[in-house]
Design a protein around this motif. Structure first.
Motif, PDB file in Angstrom:
ATOM      1  N   HIS A 125       0.815  -1.221   0.000  1.00  0.00           N
ATOM      2  CA  HIS A 125       0.000   0.000   0.000  1.00  0.00           C
ATOM      3  C   HIS A 125       0.847   1.269   0.000  1.00  0.00           C
ATOM      4  O   HIS A 125       0.302   2.375  -0.014  1.00  0.00           O
ATOM      5  N   LYS A 126       2.162   1.126   0.035  1.00  0.00           N
ATOM      6  CA  LYS A 126       3.049   2.294   0.125  1.00  0.00           C
ATOM      7  C   LYS A 126       3.782   2.525  -1.198  1.00  0.00           C
ATOM      8  O   LYS A 126       4.156   1.576  -1.889  1.00  0.00           O
ATOM      9  N   ASN A 127       4.009   3.800  -1.508  1.00  0.00           N
ATOM     10  CA  ASN A 127       4.696   4.187  -2.726  1.00  0.00           C
ATOM     11  C   ASN A 127       6.202   4.235  -2.472  1.00  0.00           C
ATOM     12  O   ASN A 127       6.711   5.184  -1.867  1.00  0.00           O
ATOM     13  N   GLU A 128       6.903   3.211  -2.930  1.00  0.00           N
ATOM     14  CA  GLU A 128       8.340   3.128  -2.645  1.00  0.00           C
ATOM     15  C   GLU A 128       9.125   4.232  -3.347  1.00  0.00           C
ATOM     16  O   GLU A 128      10.190   4.632  -2.874  1.00  0.00           O
ATOM     17  N   GLN A 129       8.612   4.750  -4.442  1.00  0.00           N
ATOM     18  CA  GLN A 129       9.296   5.853  -5.128  1.00  0.00           C
ATOM     19  C   GLN A 129       9.320   7.089  -4.235  1.00  0.00           C
ATOM     20  O   GLN A 129      10.364   7.718  -4.044  1.00  0.00           O
ATOM     21  N   HIS A 130       8.161   7.442  -3.671  1.00  0.00           N
ATOM     22  CA  HIS A 130       8.080   8.603  -2.785  1.00  0.00           C
ATOM     23  C   HIS A 130       8.960   8.408  -1.552  1.00  0.00           C
ATOM     24  O   HIS A 130       9.689   9.315  -1.149  1.00  0.00           O
ATOM     25  N   ILE A 131       8.880   7.235  -0.943  1.00  0.00           N
ATOM     26  CA  ILE A 131       9.612   6.979   0.300  1.00  0.00           C
ATOM     27  C   ILE A 131      11.117   7.097   0.073  1.00  0.00           C
ATOM     28  O   ILE A 131      11.837   7.730   0.857  1.00  0.00           O
ATOM     29  N   ASN A 132      11.609   6.512  -0.996  1.00  0.00           N
ATOM     30  CA  ASN A 132      13.048   6.565  -1.279  1.00  0.00           C
ATOM     31  C   ASN A 132      13.506   7.961  -1.674  1.00  0.00           C
ATOM     32  O   ASN A 132      14.608   8.385  -1.314  1.00  0.00           O
ATOM     33  N   GLN A 133      12.674   8.681  -2.409  1.00  0.00           N
ATOM     34  CA  GLN A 133      13.022  10.060  -2.764  1.00  0.00           C
ATOM     35  C   GLN A 133      13.122  10.933  -1.523  1.00  0.00           C
ATOM     36  O   GLN A 133      14.031  11.763  -1.395  1.00  0.00           O
ATOM     37  N   ILE A 134      12.188  10.719  -0.580  1.00  0.00           N
ATOM     38  CA  ILE A 134      12.231  11.457   0.682  1.00  0.00           C
ATOM     39  C   ILE A 134      13.491  11.076   1.468  1.00  0.00           C
ATOM     40  O   ILE A 134      14.189  11.929   2.014  1.00  0.00           O
ATOM     41  N   GLY A 135      13.779   9.779   1.519  1.00  0.00           N
ATOM     42  CA  GLY A 135      14.980   9.324   2.218  1.00  0.00           C
ATOM     43  C   GLY A 135      16.251   9.909   1.622  1.00  0.00           C
ATOM     44  O   GLY A 135      17.173  10.290   2.356  1.00  0.00           O
ATOM     45  N   GLU A 136      16.296  10.004   0.310  1.00  0.00           N
ATOM     46  CA  GLU A 136      17.482  10.566  -0.349  1.00  0.00           C
ATOM     47  C   GLU A 136      17.640  12.052  -0.029  1.00  0.00           C
ATOM     48  O   GLU A 136      18.758  12.523   0.211  1.00  0.00           O
ATOM     49  N   GLU A 137      16.528  12.780   0.008  1.00  0.00           N
ATOM     50  CA  GLU A 137      16.583  14.210   0.352  1.00  0.00           C
ATOM     51  C   GLU A 137      17.106  14.405   1.776  1.00  0.00           C
ATOM     52  O   GLU A 137      17.931  15.283   2.040  1.00  0.00           O
ATOM     53  N   ILE A 138      16.630  13.575   2.679  1.00  0.00           N
ATOM     54  CA  ILE A 138      17.060  13.662   4.076  1.00  0.00           C
ATOM     55  C   ILE A 138      18.530  13.273   4.199  1.00  0.00           C
ATOM     56  O   ILE A 138      19.288  13.890   4.959  1.00  0.00           O
TER      57      ILE A 138
END
Length: 203
Positions: A140-153
């Motif tokens: 149910h989770k969007n791995e693209q969004h999660i990884n992009q957020i992780g990369e920004e952090i």
């Protein structure tokens, strides 16, 4: 064409480049999601669980999931579980104005950012080599969004983020199988007060 990044391949490359076992602070949202993830990573990392989830509502639900998270930690030979103080206001303040957003939209992205930011800060302040999350195992989770957020952090705080798409290689199915093996409580909603499913579709 919108090309998706294969974050599973990126993670495999990160693991291949490791020089010995590294310390990983793994943000975990619940016991069931963490099972298959820990199993996949434990041979490459010394893992500590970071159970930072101020989005979970109500507090009794937070504690029920924490209890089951600790069961998983024991199953994997007593992995440390770090539990910041529960405070739902940290989440509610972060998503203020987004309360009526659809599930899976910008409100969820802000929730991911809140939890991953705190994971990165704790990891950097306490000598971890990487931070990561189990969130990408969920279908149910969007791995693209999660990884992009992780990369920004990662770029903001200067600590490596472990990319992932733990759904790959039947990760979600494996999490279900391990959850049954560990006799875990499996929740029927994501966690926040806005994602609770009831018959009249109200919170």
């Amino acid at each position: 064409m919108n090309c998706k990044t294969n974050y599973d391949i990126l993670m495999q490359q990160q693991i291949k480049d490791l020089q010995g076992k590294k310390k990983l602070l793994l943000h975990c949202c619940c016991g069931p999601c963490s099972t298959a993830v820990i199993e996949r990573l434990k041979d490459f990392f010394d893992i500590s669980i970071f159970y930072y989830n101020p989005n979970i509502y109500p507090e009794d639900e937070f504690n029920k999931r924490l209890f089951n998270q600790k069961k998983v930690a024991e199953f994997f030979d007593g992995i440390d579980v770090i539990v910041p103080t529960y405070d739902e206001h940290q989440y509610l303040d972060k998503i203020k104005g987004m309360e009526k957003e659809v599930e899976g939209g910008s409100r969820c992205d802000e929730c991911f950012k809140l939890r991953l930011t705190q994971t990165a800060i704790y990891a950097k302040e306490n000598g971890f080599d990487f931070f990561g999350t189990t969130l990408t195992v969920s279908s149910h989770k969007n791995e693209q969004h999660i990884n992009q957020i992780g990369e920004e952090i990662m770029k903001e705080y200067g600590i490596p983020f472990l990319f992932s798409d733990f759904k790959k290689h039947d990760g979600y199915k494996r999490s279900i199988d391990l959850s049954k093996q560990c006799n875990l409580y499996r929740q029927n909603y994501c966690g926040c007060r806005f994602s609770i499913r009831v018959e009249n579709n109200e919170v």
